[in-house]
Write a protein that holds these residues in place. Sequence first.
Motif, PDB file in Angstrom:
ATOM      1  N   ASN A 151       0.993  -1.321  -0.047  1.00  0.00           N
ATOM      2  CA  ASN A 151       0.280  -0.062  -0.226  1.00  0.00           C
ATOM      3  C   ASN A 151       0.778   1.228   0.002  1.00  0.00           C
ATOM      4  N   SER A 152       1.923   1.448   0.800  1.00  0.00           N
ATOM      5  CA  SER A 152       2.947   2.343   0.879  1.00  0.00           C
ATOM      6  C   SER A 152       3.575   2.525  -0.397  1.00  0.00           C
ATOM      7  N   GLY A 153       3.835   1.473  -1.273  1.00  0.00           N
ATOM      8  CA  GLY A 153       4.615   1.596  -2.355  1.00  0.00           C
ATOM      9  C   GLY A 153       3.653   2.041  -3.524  1.00  0.00           C
ATOM     10  N   ILE A 154       2.542   1.515  -3.436  1.00  0.00           N
ATOM     11  CA  ILE A 154       1.591   1.923  -4.323  1.00  0.00           C
ATOM     12  C   ILE A 154       1.230   3.477  -4.425  1.00  0.00           C
ATOM     13  N   THR A 155       1.275   4.081  -3.238  1.00  0.00           N
ATOM     14  CA  THR A 155       1.113   5.359  -2.928  1.00  0.00           C
ATOM     15  C   THR A 155       2.417   5.962  -3.468  1.00  0.00           C
ATOM     16  N   ILE A 156       3.518   5.524  -3.442  1.00  0.00           N
ATOM     17  CA  ILE A 156       4.730   6.281  -3.985  1.00  0.00           C
ATOM     18  C   ILE A 156       4.771   6.301  -5.302  1.00  0.00           C
ATOM     19  N   CYS A 157       4.316   4.915  -5.816  1.00  0.00           N
ATOM     20  CA  CYS A 157       4.396   4.975  -7.541  1.00  0.00           C
ATOM     21  C   CYS A 157       3.135   5.739  -8.146  1.00  0.00           C
ATOM     22  N   PHE A 158       2.226   6.042  -7.292  1.00  0.00           N
ATOM     23  CA  PHE A 158       1.205   6.835  -7.769  1.00  0.00           C
ATOM     24  C   PHE A 158       1.711   8.497  -7.906  1.00  0.00           C
ATOM     25  N   HIS A 159       2.617   8.928  -6.833  1.00  0.00           N
ATOM     26  CA  HIS A 159       2.926  10.289  -6.669  1.00  0.00           C
ATOM     27  C   HIS A 159       4.003  10.371  -7.497  1.00  0.00           C
ATOM     28  N   GLU A 160       4.796   9.193  -7.990  1.00  0.00           N
ATOM     29  CA  GLU A 160       6.001   9.470  -8.918  1.00  0.00           C
ATOM     30  C   GLU A 160       5.602   9.199 -10.278  1.00  0.00           C
ATOM     31  N   LYS A 161       4.141   9.250 -10.484  1.00  0.00           N
ATOM     32  CA  LYS A 161       3.593   8.984 -11.801  1.00  0.00           C
ATOM     33  C   LYS A 161       4.276   7.960 -12.658  1.00  0.00           C
ATOM     34  N   ASP A 162       4.511   6.490 -11.889  1.00  0.00           N
ATOM     35  CA  ASP A 162       4.987   5.222 -12.701  1.00  0.00           C
ATOM     36  C   ASP A 162       3.808   4.482 -12.303  1.00  0.00           C
ATOM     37  N   HIS A 163       2.711   4.473 -13.320  1.00  0.00           N
ATOM     38  CA  HIS A 163       1.558   3.818 -13.058  1.00  0.00           C
ATOM     39  C   HIS A 163       1.913   2.326 -13.438  1.00  0.00           C
ATOM     40  N   GLY A 164       2.691   1.960 -14.323  1.00  0.00           N
ATOM     41  CA  GLY A 164       3.051   0.549 -14.504  1.00  0.00           C
ATOM     42  C   GLY A 164       3.479   0.039 -13.288  1.00  0.00           C
ATOM     43  N   SER A 165       4.349   0.395 -12.639  1.00  0.00           N
ATOM     44  CA  SER A 165       4.950  -0.143 -11.477  1.00  0.00           C
ATOM     45  C   SER A 165       3.624  -0.074 -10.200  1.00  0.00           C
ATOM     46  N   ARG A 166       2.957   0.713 -10.213  1.00  0.00           N
ATOM     47  CA  ARG A 166       1.717   0.925  -9.438  1.00  0.00           C
ATOM     48  C   ARG A 166       0.557  -0.275  -9.762  1.00  0.00           C
ATOM     49  N   MET A 167       0.474  -0.435 -10.910  1.00  0.00           N
ATOM     50  CA  MET A 167      -0.253  -1.532 -11.330  1.00  0.00           C
ATOM     51  C   MET A 167       0.169  -3.018 -10.820  1.00  0.00           C
ATOM     52  N   LEU A 168       1.389  -3.012 -11.034  1.00  0.00           N
ATOM     53  CA  LEU A 168       2.019  -4.590 -10.788  1.00  0.00           C
ATOM     54  C   LEU A 168       1.839  -4.609  -9.052  1.00  0.00           C
ATOM     55  N   LEU A 169       2.154  -3.889  -8.309  1.00  0.00           N
ATOM     56  CA  LEU A 169       2.188  -3.790  -6.966  1.00  0.00           C
ATOM     57  C   LEU A 169       0.528  -3.937  -6.538  1.00  0.00           C
ATOM     58  N   GLU A 170      -0.412  -3.418  -7.266  1.00  0.00           N
ATOM     59  CA  GLU A 170      -1.624  -3.717  -7.202  1.00  0.00           C
ATOM     60  C   GLU A 170      -2.230  -4.886  -7.213  1.00  0.00           C
ATOM     61  N   GLU A 171      -1.655  -5.631  -8.126  1.00  0.00           N
ATOM     62  CA  GLU A 171      -1.942  -6.949  -8.493  1.00  0.00           C
ATOM     63  C   GLU A 171      -1.353  -7.924  -7.399  1.00  0.00           C
ATOM     64  N   ILE A 172      -0.190  -7.621  -6.974  1.00  0.00           N
ATOM     65  CA  ILE A 172       0.441  -8.671  -5.983  1.00  0.00           C
ATOM     66  C   ILE A 172      -0.231  -8.203  -4.629  1.00  0.00           C
ATOM     67  N   LEU A 173      -0.570  -6.941  -4.437  1.00  0.00           N
ATOM     68  CA  LEU A 173      -1.673  -6.621  -3.162  1.00  0.00           C
ATOM     69  C   LEU A 173      -2.912  -7.589  -3.027  1.00  0.00           C
ATOM     70  N   LYS A 174      -3.355  -7.695  -4.253  1.00  0.00           N
ATOM     71  CA  LYS A 174      -4.746  -8.561  -4.305  1.00  0.00           C
ATOM     72  C   LYS A 174      -4.397 -10.094  -3.826  1.00  0.00           C
ATOM     73  N   SER A 175      -3.123 -10.560  -4.307  1.00  0.00           N
ATOM     74  CA  SER A 175      -2.735 -11.931  -4.071  1.00  0.00           C
ATOM     75  C   SER A 175      -2.400 -11.971  -2.647  1.00  0.00           C
ATOM     76  N   GLU A 176      -1.798 -11.064  -2.169  1.00  0.00           N
ATOM     77  CA  GLU A 176      -1.312 -10.960  -0.663  1.00  0.00           C
ATOM     78  C   GLU A 176      -2.760 -10.896   0.256  1.00  0.00           C
ATOM     79  N   GLU A 177      -3.680 -10.036  -0.042  1.00  0.00           N
ATOM     80  CA  GLU A 177      -4.993 -10.109   0.897  1.00  0.00           C
ATOM     81  C   GLU A 177      -5.734 -11.395   0.692  1.00  0.00           C
TER      82      GLU A 177
END
Length: 156
Positions: A104-130
Amino acid sequence: MGKINEKVYKVLCEVYAAEIGAVGIYMDQHTKCADMGYQKLADMLKNDAIDEMKHAEALAERILMLGSTVKYQKHIVPEEKQNDIVTMLKLNINIEIEAIERLNSGITICFHEKDHGSRMLLEEILKSEEKHLSELQTKVNNTEKFGNQYIVTHLM
């Protein structure tokens, strides 16, 4: 691509290191549980380890695609003497909670840094971890509620 964003790079490497640590722990638990006769639980842990390995692979591929290299860091390692299944599952719950917070912290950082490819990857991993967290919590709750009956029926 161009020079990788340092904040995003740090996040991706930290998540990578955590995933590698989880692979080792879950595989260690998988073999211990199989040896103790908890085959259903062993299979679940093996599948979780494979999921974590796939996460690590996707993170490494993303880091390389962004033009950098994977920075290897210290990660958690299995406890040699760990043999109690409820203790194992509670450890895994903590691993997943920490992973979810890190993601969640990483997703926020990626969003603020405008790296949406990395954000989307972290979001997919997040769903799996949940999903992993929910399954682990259910197993611990049912083991504590129903005891040996649940263990014999659902974990062996």
